[in-house]
Motif scaffolding. Structure first.
Motif, PDB file in Angstrom:
ATOM      1  N   ASP A   1       0.825  -1.209   0.000  1.00  0.00           N
ATOM      2  CA  ASP A   1       0.000   0.000   0.000  1.00  0.00           C
ATOM      3  C   ASP A   1       0.859   1.258   0.000  1.00  0.00           C
ATOM      4  N   GLU A   2       1.882   1.280   0.858  1.00  0.00           N
ATOM      5  CA  GLU A   2       2.749   2.450   0.951  1.00  0.00           C
ATOM      6  C   GLU A   2       3.494   2.694  -0.362  1.00  0.00           C
ATOM      7  N   MET A   3       3.989   1.608  -0.970  1.00  0.00           N
ATOM      8  CA  MET A   3       4.711   1.761  -2.233  1.00  0.00           C
ATOM      9  C   MET A   3       3.817   2.341  -3.324  1.00  0.00           C
ATOM     10  N   VAL A   4       2.616   1.778  -3.444  1.00  0.00           N
ATOM     11  CA  VAL A   4       1.717   2.215  -4.506  1.00  0.00           C
ATOM     12  C   VAL A   4       1.275   3.654  -4.275  1.00  0.00           C
ATOM     13  N   GLU A   5       0.952   3.998  -3.013  1.00  0.00           N
ATOM     14  CA  GLU A   5       0.544   5.363  -2.709  1.00  0.00           C
ATOM     15  C   GLU A   5       1.671   6.352  -3.025  1.00  0.00           C
ATOM     16  N   ARG A   6       2.911   5.978  -2.739  1.00  0.00           N
ATOM     17  CA  ARG A   6       4.025   6.860  -3.047  1.00  0.00           C
ATOM     18  C   ARG A   6       4.153   7.071  -4.559  1.00  0.00           C
ATOM     19  N   GLN A   7       4.002   5.995  -5.320  1.00  0.00           N
ATOM     20  CA  GLN A   7       4.103   6.108  -6.778  1.00  0.00           C
ATOM     21  C   GLN A   7       2.998   6.995  -7.341  1.00  0.00           C
ATOM     22  N   ILE A   8       1.796   6.871  -6.779  1.00  0.00           N
ATOM     23  CA  ILE A   8       0.691   7.711  -7.239  1.00  0.00           C
ATOM     24  C   ILE A   8       0.952   9.169  -6.885  1.00  0.00           C
ATOM     25  N   ALA A   9       1.441   9.393  -5.647  1.00  0.00           N
ATOM     26  CA  ALA A   9       1.718  10.756  -5.207  1.00  0.00           C
ATOM     27  C   ALA A   9       2.808  11.408  -6.042  1.00  0.00           C
ATOM     28  N   ASP A  10       3.780  10.618  -6.484  1.00  0.00           N
ATOM     29  CA  ASP A  10       4.876  11.158  -7.296  1.00  0.00           C
ATOM     30  C   ASP A  10       4.512  11.268  -8.765  1.00  0.00           C
ATOM     31  N   GLY A  11       3.300  10.822  -9.111  1.00  0.00           N
ATOM     32  CA  GLY A  11       2.871  10.903 -10.497  1.00  0.00           C
ATOM     33  C   GLY A  11       3.501   9.870 -11.396  1.00  0.00           C
ATOM     34  N   LEU A  12       3.997   8.783 -10.818  1.00  0.00           N
ATOM     35  CA  LEU A  12       4.664   7.754 -11.618  1.00  0.00           C
ATOM     36  C   LEU A  12       3.663   6.752 -12.191  1.00  0.00           C
ATOM     37  N   ILE A  13       2.534   6.531 -11.507  1.00  0.00           N
ATOM     38  CA  ILE A  13       1.489   5.636 -12.013  1.00  0.00           C
ATOM     39  C   ILE A  13       0.144   6.326 -11.811  1.00  0.00           C
ATOM     40  N   SER A  14      -0.854   5.820 -12.510  1.00  0.00           N
ATOM     41  CA  SER A  14      -2.197   6.379 -12.390  1.00  0.00           C
ATOM     42  C   SER A  14      -3.000   5.608 -11.349  1.00  0.00           C
ATOM     43  N   GLU A  15      -4.067   6.227 -10.905  1.00  0.00           N
ATOM     44  CA  GLU A  15      -4.892   5.629  -9.853  1.00  0.00           C
ATOM     45  C   GLU A  15      -5.570   4.350 -10.320  1.00  0.00           C
ATOM     46  N   ASP A  16      -5.859   4.236 -11.629  1.00  0.00           N
ATOM     47  CA  ASP A  16      -6.650   3.098 -12.094  1.00  0.00           C
ATOM     48  C   ASP A  16      -5.881   1.774 -12.115  1.00  0.00           C
ATOM     49  N   VAL A  17      -4.549   1.807 -12.009  1.00  0.00           N
ATOM     50  CA  VAL A  17      -3.784   0.545 -11.985  1.00  0.00           C
ATOM     51  C   VAL A  17      -3.399   0.151 -10.562  1.00  0.00           C
ATOM     52  N   LYS A  18      -3.833   0.916  -9.595  1.00  0.00           N
ATOM     53  CA  LYS A  18      -3.445   0.641  -8.203  1.00  0.00           C
ATOM     54  C   LYS A  18      -3.841  -0.762  -7.771  1.00  0.00           C
ATOM     55  N   ASP A  19      -5.130  -1.098  -7.949  1.00  0.00           N
ATOM     56  CA  ASP A  19      -5.601  -2.403  -7.474  1.00  0.00           C
ATOM     57  C   ASP A  19      -4.934  -3.554  -8.222  1.00  0.00           C
ATOM     58  N   LYS A  20      -4.650  -3.350  -9.483  1.00  0.00           N
ATOM     59  CA  LYS A  20      -4.003  -4.408 -10.256  1.00  0.00           C
ATOM     60  C   LYS A  20      -2.577  -4.667  -9.744  1.00  0.00           C
ATOM     61  N   ILE A  21      -1.852  -3.598  -9.449  1.00  0.00           N
ATOM     62  CA  ILE A  21      -0.487  -3.767  -8.930  1.00  0.00           C
ATOM     63  C   ILE A  21      -0.514  -4.446  -7.571  1.00  0.00           C
ATOM     64  N   VAL A  22      -1.460  -3.991  -6.720  1.00  0.00           N
ATOM     65  CA  VAL A  22      -1.583  -4.610  -5.390  1.00  0.00           C
ATOM     66  C   VAL A  22      -1.906  -6.082  -5.526  1.00  0.00           C
ATOM     67  N   PHE A  23      -2.848  -6.399  -6.446  1.00  0.00           N
ATOM     68  CA  PHE A  23      -3.235  -7.788  -6.633  1.00  0.00           C
ATOM     69  C   PHE A  23      -2.041  -8.645  -7.046  1.00  0.00           C
ATOM     70  N   VAL A  24      -1.238  -8.156  -7.964  1.00  0.00           N
ATOM     71  CA  VAL A  24      -0.087  -8.921  -8.460  1.00  0.00           C
ATOM     72  C   VAL A  24       0.956  -9.109  -7.364  1.00  0.00           C
ATOM     73  N   LEU A  25       1.227  -8.069  -6.607  1.00  0.00           N
ATOM     74  CA  LEU A  25       2.290  -8.140  -5.597  1.00  0.00           C
ATOM     75  C   LEU A  25       1.923  -9.021  -4.411  1.00  0.00           C
ATOM     76  N   LEU A  26       0.633  -9.334  -4.251  1.00  0.00           N
ATOM     77  CA  LEU A  26       0.205 -10.158  -3.120  1.00  0.00           C
ATOM     78  C   LEU A  26      -0.112 -11.581  -3.523  1.00  0.00           C
ATOM     79  N   ARG A  27       0.384 -12.017  -4.686  1.00  0.00           N
ATOM     80  CA  ARG A  27       0.169 -13.407  -5.081  1.00  0.00           C
ATOM     81  C   ARG A  27       1.096 -14.325  -4.277  1.00  0.00           C
TER      82      ARG A  27
END
Length: 1000
Positions: A159-185
């Motif tokens: 969660d912290e990693m993804v939120e940081r990437q969104i805050a820095d403008g490196l990724i968009s909000e719509d891929v957040k859940d997909k990244i989280v899903f992949v990283l928790l396999r």
């Protein structure tokens, strides 16, 4: 390039990307820390600006990365950096489900999962492409860096990693859940079977996991698929370590205080540019099934990117994994305060990287781990010294610097007080006394006791027999056994260095022989010997009280190697002489001819009937059936060519002798074999000598030949019937002999002092890593007391036995049990204790009662042990290595450090001087001049002093040790004190300057 989609290599950055980088950096600084963090950054910059302005010479040749690391690595955080275990997992699809599969791991060297997926590769040195390191540097520049993150579970970290990437403008909000899903396999490690192969796992799967499987199956191929709002059901990774993790035997290869670094590399179809994140947790946390072994995780590196760049992603993952197990970079990773510190660590790694031309080396070849690698302390210390300007040139390893010079330990420093050195020895050894006992309770102690015991009784029997011949049995085998037991036990219990083994020596034997021959002129031998022992005891006390052991510091490697080589050659030559003598006493039957076997017979012929001494009728005996002993007993005569036949005992003795030596050498090296588990190999190596002896004793018993056996006294009484166990000091010699014996006692004292102290110096070498200190004065004190005690009891005199003491050290060496795969076990030191020596000498005293068992041991077997002890004590002696250089062409010579810095002709000249000195000592030892042998040992120190006129100090620094110079050392100490004061004052001024800059 993997990270080029975000930013090009730092060497060529387009203007648009530069503006983008500035925006990212600005955003990163906004989230990296608060005002205190920014203040720390400004303090760091202001401090070094001041240092660079004040000391321009120090910084003119230093790169920015080196200058930055000098400050980072120079900080004292109060403890060593933990060992890093790194695991790299790659994202794969198995059985329609996404999962993370372990592909490689590092503790020190790299291990890959072979393509078949059923086994680990052999550990090998990681070979990286320079391109992957540049890409990694770019990834760290452009990705998100989270340092000292307060998180205690993988979902929280993600969660912290993804939120940081969104805050820095490196990724968009719509891929957040997909990244989280992949990283928790789920993570499938090498110990687990693939999911689609495990029917049991499929049968146990719940409905929720089935739904998650369907979502994962659809996700890679559908950009338009929208994951539901994040919930705990998306977490497919176990939160607690599994039973497979807890039972994993690989934990034995990892130190207890180790921490994990996890590298996750994967390709997904919902990203158009890489997702990169580097995380350092504030506290190492066990993250369930994330790691193969239950090691708490401290670092994570995540790289997710679009399809088509699998090889590039894997190489970046291998690069960061390799850096994390690098000694210097791991230290930087723990101490880094911001992104720039990490990049400086990569730059410093690049400065040290050695590039192999692709046309001259096959990258598919796996480089075997070296037998010895530079320690972390040595490498970091050298880099810090280089950064501080005290060393120049490229990093070249420890052999590129001057070797560590002859250091004077505190044990040999002159105190200037009466008995000051003795008192310091006692204070130094008392705190260790209890540990000297309980440290001996180890299985290794058993093998050491058996080995040294057999060496000691062999030595006692050999010297006891020679003393009996030299002194008309005034001292014999029984006195030798009793004296060895008494002197050795007392010394091991109360001496300063209990690892030293006391024994009779060749020079003392020669002195006893000359003294006995002199006493044939009407002087009582035992009484004169008693007074010599008393005077020698008093002289030893004078040496102890006056701190005379101080002169031992002038015994450099030149003297040590000459003396130890001489003693080793004596052991080797004596063992060989004994075996050559066997061919004299048991000659090979060369007269036997197989073609004339029918003529070989031996008949017992009865005596003449008329002889009057026969008290029975010879006609009643069947003389053809009598044995040889019976035939001779009844007066018969043996007639025939076969009567003088003797089995080839000499050949059998040689088989026992050489077989014992060869088997011992082979089994000692068995711990480096590829066969059997590590513990079993180590156990076989520890008991190598005992197993060899038992094997050839069994062979001797199986053959049933009458080989010479060990002869042990069976009764506790003096060898000579007309003497008792106590020698009276008065009544047999004129009174003036009591005073005149001071002169021969002086020769004995010099001999004892030199023999004892040189042996102690060899045992206490820094290479042995002894930690409990030594006691030169205390050792000499007890040797003096035992001289007097043994003289009163008519027992031989005892002093340190160099070869047996070295063998004792070798049998107690400790090696690391937990070592990285591919890494050779590290030498940790010696098991310092008093138990082995004490047990050895107690058993020696009890050997009188063990005679029924010991009589089965053939003497050739023990001579083989003698040969092994002599040869083994030569290993590691530079003198012996330099002798072998005479027989090697230059291109085949080993890469010794001294050959890099000293011309070969100078090396040969130095070796020739040592060989000449050794030859002179050998001649003196073998003649009646042996009585001045101790004076010639002192002569070695004189020769070494003269070498200063033949060789430069640079050459002597590599071939020997520089002689200590009191005035020179004093000047150096003064310089060090002045330098320390200047450094302290400089530091204070730097701190004041930093504070002034901050206030402004």
């Amino acid at each position: 390039m993997a990270c080029a989609d975000v930013e090009a290599l730092y060497v060529d950055v387009p203007p648009s990307h530069r503006r983008k980088r500035r925006r990212h950096r600005s955003s990163d600084q906004q989230h990296d820390g608060d005002r205190a963090a920014r203040r720390s950054h400004y303090e760091h910059r202001a401090y070094h600006e001041h240092r660079q302005h004040a000391h321009p010479a120090l910084y003119q040749d230093m790169s920015p990365a080196a200058e930055r690391l000098r400050h980072i690595l120079g900080e004292d955080d109060g403890g060593p950096t933990p060992t890093i275990f790194t695991e790299m997992d790659t994202l794969q699809q198995e059985g329609g489900e996404l999962e993370w599969k372990e592909s490689a791991r590092w503790v020190k060297f790299e291990e890959k999962v072979e393509e078949g997926g059923e086994r680990w590769s052999k550990p090998h040195v990681s070979t990286l492409t320079l391109h992957s390191l540049f890409e990694l540097r770019t990834c760290l520049q452009t990705g998100s860096i989270l340092l000292d993150l307060e998180a205690f579970s993988l979902p929280q970290i993600v969660d912290e990693m993804v939120e940081r990437q969104i805050a820095d403008g490196l990724i968009s909000e719509d891929v957040k859940d997909k990244i989280v899903f992949v990283l928790l396999r789920k993570h499938r490690h090498q110990t687990k079977k693939p999911i689609h192969r495990s029917l049991a796992d499929i049968g146990k799967s719940s409905s929720s996991s089935a739904a998650a499987s369907k979502r994962a199956q659809r996700m890679p191929c559908s950009h338009t698929y929208t994951l539901p709002t994040y919930s705990r059901s998306m977490n497919d990774i176990s939160e607690t370590p599994s039973s497979d993790q807890m039972k994993n035997k690989f934990m034995k290869k990892i130190p207890r205080d180790a921490e994990a670094s996890n590298v996750l590399i994967g390709e997904v179809d919902f990203l158009d540019k890489p997702f990169v994140s580097f995380v350092r947790l504030a506290q190492a946390t066990t993250l369930g099934g994330l790691t193969e072994v239950p090691v708490p995780t401290r670092f994570l590196f995540i790289l997710l990117g679009p399809h088509g760049k699998t090889k590039s992603y894997n190489e970046i993952g291998r690069a960061i994994a390799t850096l994390m197990v690098d000694d210097l970079f791991s230290d930087v990773a723990y101490k880094a305060r911001d992104r720039e510190d990490l990049i400086a660590g990569v730059d410093e790694f690049l400065d040290e990287v050695i590039v192999l031309p692709p046309g001259e080396w096959d990258p598919k070849i796996r480089i075997e781990p070296p037998k010895k690698v530079p320690s972390a302390e040595m490498r970091q210390g050298f880099r810090l010294a280089q950064m501080n300007g005290s060393a120049g040139g490229p990093v070249g390893g420890e052999d590129e610097q001057l070797p560590v010079q002859h250091e004077i330990g505190e044990e040999l420093k002159f105190t200037g007080r009466l008995g000051g050195g003795l008192w310091l020895d006692v204070k130094r050894k008392i705190p260790w006394y209890c540990s000297d006992i309980y440290d001996g309770f180890h299985i290794q102690t058993i093998s050491a006791v058996l080995f040294i015991y057999l060496g000691c009784i062999t030595n006692a029997i050999t010297f006891g027999g020679l003393l009996g011949d030299a002194t008309d049995n005034y001292q014999g085998v029984m006195e030798s056994f009793l004296g060895t037991a008494l002197a050795g036990t007392v010394f091991c219990l109360f001496g300063g260095q209990p690892l030293i083994i006391l024994s009779s020596t060749g020079p003392i034997l020669i002195f006893e022989k000359l003294l006995y021959e002199f006493c044939n002129n009407g002087v009582d031998y035992m009484e004169l010997r008693l007074w010599i022992g008393i005077h020698s005891c008093l002289q030893c006390f004078v040496l102890v009280l006056s701190d005379a052991s101080y002169i031992i510091q002038y015994m450099t490697r030149f003297t040590e190697e000459g003396f130890s080589s001489l003693i080793s050659f004596i052991f080797i030559s004596d063992a060989i002489k004994k075996m050559v003598g066997a061919f004299k006493y048991y000659p090979i039957n060369r007269a036997f001819k197989p073609d004339y076997v029918t003529s070989y017979k031996c008949d017992c012929v009865p005596p003449d009937q008329g002889e009057s001494f026969l008290q029975f009728n010879v006609s009643d005996l069947d003389w053809t059936q009598l044995s040889k002993k019976e035939c001779i007993k009844y007066g018969g005569t043996l007639v025939g060519k076969a009567c003088k036949y003797v089995p080839d005992l000499a050949l059998m003795s040689f088989i026992l002798f050489f077989g014992t030596y060869s088997m011992t050498v082979t089994l000692k090296k068995f711990k480096f074999s590829r066969y059997f588990p590590t513990k079993l190999r180590k156990l076989i190596s520890d008991f190598a000598i005992f197993m060899s002896i038992m094997s050839f004793v069994a062979l001797d018993m199986l053959m049933g030949l009458d080989t010479p056996k060990l002869i042990v006294p069976t009764e506790l009484k003096p060898t000579r019937a007309d003497r008792g166990w106590l020698v009276m000091p008065f009544g047999k010699n004129p009174w003036w002999w009591y005073v005149a014996s001071f002169v021969p006692a002086l020769l004995v004292t010099i001999l004892i002092f030199m023999d004892q102290q040189i042996s102690a110096v060899i045992v206490n070498r820094k290479e042995n890593k002894l930690k409990k200190g030594c006691g030169y004065h205390l050792d000499l004190f007890w040797v003096g007391i035992l001289m007097a005690v043994c003289s009163f009891m008519g027992l031989p005199w005892y002093v340190a036995a160099t070869v047996i003491s070295i063998a004792h050290i070798d049998s107690l060496k400790m090696e690391s049990e937990s070592s990285a795969p591919g890494e050779q076990p590290q030498f940790l030191g010696v098991r310092e204790q008093r138990l082995t020596g004490t047990l050895v000498f107690v058993l020696t005293g009890l050997s009188v009662f063990l005679a029924p068992v010991l009589q089965y041991i053939p003497m050739p077997v023990l001579y083989g042990v003698f040969l092994y002890m002599g040869v083994a004590s030569l290993s590691g002696i530079q003198f012996w290595e330099r002798i072998k250089l005479y027989l090697m062409p230059p291109k085949h010579q080993p890469d010794f450090a001294f050959l890099r810095h000293v011309p070969l002709r100078r090396v040969h000249l130095f070796t020739l001087v040592q060989i000449t000195c050794l030859a002179v000592l050998w001649v003196l030892k073998s003649t009646f001049l042996a009585i001045i042998f101790p004076v010639m040992i002192l002569g070695l120190m004189v020769v070494r002093k003269l070498l200063d006129m033949m060789f430069s100090q640079h050459d002597l620094a590599w071939l020997d040790d520089i002689l200590p110079d009191k005035d020179k050392k004093k000047n150096e100490d003064d310089k060090k004190k002045k330098k320390k004061k200047m450094t302290t004052a400089d530091t204070e001024s730097d701190e004041e300057a930093s504070e002034n800059i901050l206030h402004r």
